[in-house]
Structure formats: C-alpha cells, structure tokens
Design an enzyme around this catalytic site. Structure first.
Site, short mmCIF file in Angstrom:
data_model
loop_
_atom_site.label_atom_id
_atom_site.label_comp_id
_atom_site.label_asym_id
_atom_site.label_seq_id
_atom_site.Cartn_x
_atom_site.Cartn_y
_atom_site.Cartn_z
N SER A 144 0.82 -1.20 0.00
CA SER A 144 0.00 0.00 0.00
C SER A 144 0.86 1.26 0.00
CB SER A 144 -0.92 0.02 1.23
OG SER A 144 -0.15 0.26 2.40
N THR A 164 -5.46 -6.37 7.97
CA THR A 164 -5.51 -6.26 9.44
C THR A 164 -5.56 -7.62 10.11
OG1 THR A 164 -6.60 -4.11 9.27
CG2 THR A 164 -6.81 -5.28 11.37
N ASP A 216 -1.31 -1.17 -3.81
CA ASP A 216 -2.64 -1.05 -3.21
C ASP A 216 -2.89 0.39 -2.75
OD1 ASP A 216 -5.09 -2.00 -2.16
OD2 ASP A 216 -4.19 -2.21 -0.17
N HIS A 217 -4.11 0.87 -3.01
CA HIS A 217 -4.56 2.17 -2.51
C HIS A 217 -3.58 3.30 -2.80
CE1 HIS A 217 -8.44 1.60 -0.64
NE2 HIS A 217 -8.03 0.45 -0.18
N ASN A 243 -9.25 -8.69 -0.45
CA ASN A 243 -8.08 -8.07 0.19
C ASN A 243 -8.10 -8.28 1.70
OD1 ASN A 243 -7.79 -7.08 -2.40
ND2 ASN A 243 -7.59 -4.95 -1.78
N HIS A 267 -12.64 -4.91 -0.35
CA HIS A 267 -11.70 -4.34 0.59
C HIS A 267 -12.26 -4.48 2.00
CE1 HIS A 267 -8.90 -1.83 -2.07
NE2 HIS A 267 -9.65 -2.55 -2.90
#
Length: 280
Positions: free
Chosen positions: A50, A230, A83-84, A227, A205
């Site tokens: 990310s 966490t 990512d992102h 995805n 997500h």
C-alpha cells in the site's frame, strides 16, 4: 517461477466463480509468509504493497524489490500489486519496477474528477500491460467508499467502468477497512447485482472484518479479489507477543519474527482454501 501477470490470476478465478486472496505486505516477513501459505494451499496469490507502507519504508524500491524477489522465487503463481495508491507518481514508479497491477484510489474525489484521473492512470498502465483496479465512492476519510453504511450504486459502477476501462472495481458492500473484529455484514444481493451489471471482477476491501462464512458467501455471490491486511497483522502481533511474553530475555528478533511469520502463513493457507470453496 516467473512473476505472474495479475490478470492471469484474477481472470480465471473470475470466470470460474472462485476467489483470489490479495494480502498486504508490511515487511519482508509478510511477503515470505504469504507465499509460504499460498504454496501450502497450492493456490495463486497476490502480494500487495500500500501507499501507507511505502510511506513507512520511506520509498517503494526497498520493500517493492524485496517483494518482487520473493514472488519470483515462489512455487505457485504470484503477482505483485500496488494497493490504494493516490499518487500517480507512485503508480508510475511501481510500473517501472515491475509490478503487474495497481489499485488507483481517487475515491475521495468527486465523481467526475475520480473518473478523469482513473481514466488517465488506466491509459498509462494499459500501454504497459499493467492491470488496473479502481474504487468508486464519494465519501472522504480513510475508509473511502468503505466507510460504514456506504454502498456502491450498480448503475454508476457500470458507467464508471465503461468510461475508465479499468480491469476491476473495488465496491462497497458492507465491509470497512481496519476492522479488528470479524462481524461485518456483507450485502450478498448487492454483490450479485454488481456482478451482473459491471462486467469486470469485483474487489472486496476490508475483508479482515468478514468471517469465513461471509467471505465464502461473498465469493459465491460474485466477488473475485479479496483483500486482507488487518487480520494477518493481528495474527503476526499475537504470535510475536506470545513468544516475547514467554521469553522475556530474548534479544534476537528472529526468535519472535519467525513464529509470527509462521502464524501468518497458516492464516493465508486457510483463507485461500475458504476463498476457493473450502468452507466446511
């Protein structure tokens, strides 16, 4: 094994109606663990980095090149994905380094500006055989389109995909980023409607907040790329903390990073089996 194009992993899954796991890399141990879990499950996998992780490391090449090396040494197909990313410069850098896909996130912008920015990024990447994922939403803040209560409109999503030419779309169907509990309620009916309307693979997500049954249900309804970040970080931290608690005199980080890496690998293998129809 050569690095796999992302479309060679996501495309067949999309057509077969199964899920693909995309797991976030924070440090080298994550990349090693994710590939180890994929090899154990015998499934392809996507390694994601990310923009926040790039910021943590100070630059993309150190963590990006290490992740690419881990991917190329794998015994299963592995793709490496940005990512992102909100920075077009970062997207261009990832493409130059050899990433096979990017997720460009302009979801905090008004619809027309999101569309224009995403279309430009897609044109740049398509010319270089790089797969593009986008996100549609108008809600600000960290969660973007995945803030609690936000949902993707199927007609707007169809028009957005047609106008931008993206290869996949991240949609808001009930999950939210950075959840530490797995009790998100996913809207399966909306996923099915989006699948029938949009015509490209859908991306979930915030999947760390979705229990195994919910993930299986989401894939069954039409979700393809899933995805997870966490949840793996929780497992990593739990295993490292357990080792440190039981070995308070330890000073060698390998003694607690090793168990943490193993814990993540086990979760990756499990989740890949769930996404491929292995629930129950």
């Amino acid at each position: 094994m050569p690095l796999s194009p992302t479309d060679d992993i996501v495309g067949p899954a999309f057509r077969a109606g199964v899920g693909v796991g995309a797991f976030n890399v924070v440090q080298l141990e994550h990349a090693e663990a994710i590939v180890s879990g994929a090899e154990d499950a015998g499934r392809p996998v996507i390694l994601q980095i990310s923009e926040n992780t790039v910021r943590y490391h100070g630059a993309l090449p150190p963590i990006g090149l290490a992740t690419l090396a881990v991917a190329r040494a794998a015994r299963v197909p592995v793709a490496v994905h940005l990512d992102h990313a909100q920075s077009t410069d970062l997207v261009h850098e990832a493409v130059r380094l050899g990433f096979t896909s990017v997720m460009f996130d302009a979801s905090t912008l008004p619809y027309e500006k999101n569309l224009a920015a995403t279309r430009d990024v897609t044109a740049h990447c398509r010319a270089r055989n790089v797969w593009v994922e986008a996100e549609l939403g108008e809600v600000g803040g960290k969660d973007g389109a995945h803030a609690p209560g936000v949902r993707t409109d199927p007609a707007e999503a169809r028009d957005f995909v047609a106008a931008t030419g993206v290869d996949a779309l991240a949609v808001a169907v009930g999950s939210s980023h950075a959840m530490t509990t797995r009790d998100a309620v996913v809207d399966f009916a909306l996923i099915a409607e989006l699948r029938d309307t949009v015509g490209v693979p859908l991306v979930l997500h915030g999947s760390s907040g979705v229990a195994d049954a919910g993930l299986a249900g989401a894939v069954g309804a039409g979700m393809t790329k899933v995805n997870v970040s966490t949840h793996l970080n929780k497992e990593f931290t739990r295993a490292a903390r357990a080792h440190l608690d039981s070995h308070p005199a330890t000073v060698d980080p390998r003694t607690y990073l090793g168990p943490a890496r193993d814990a993540v690998a086990a979760q990756v293998a499990h989740l890949l089996r769930v996404l491929h129809g292995g629930l129950g």
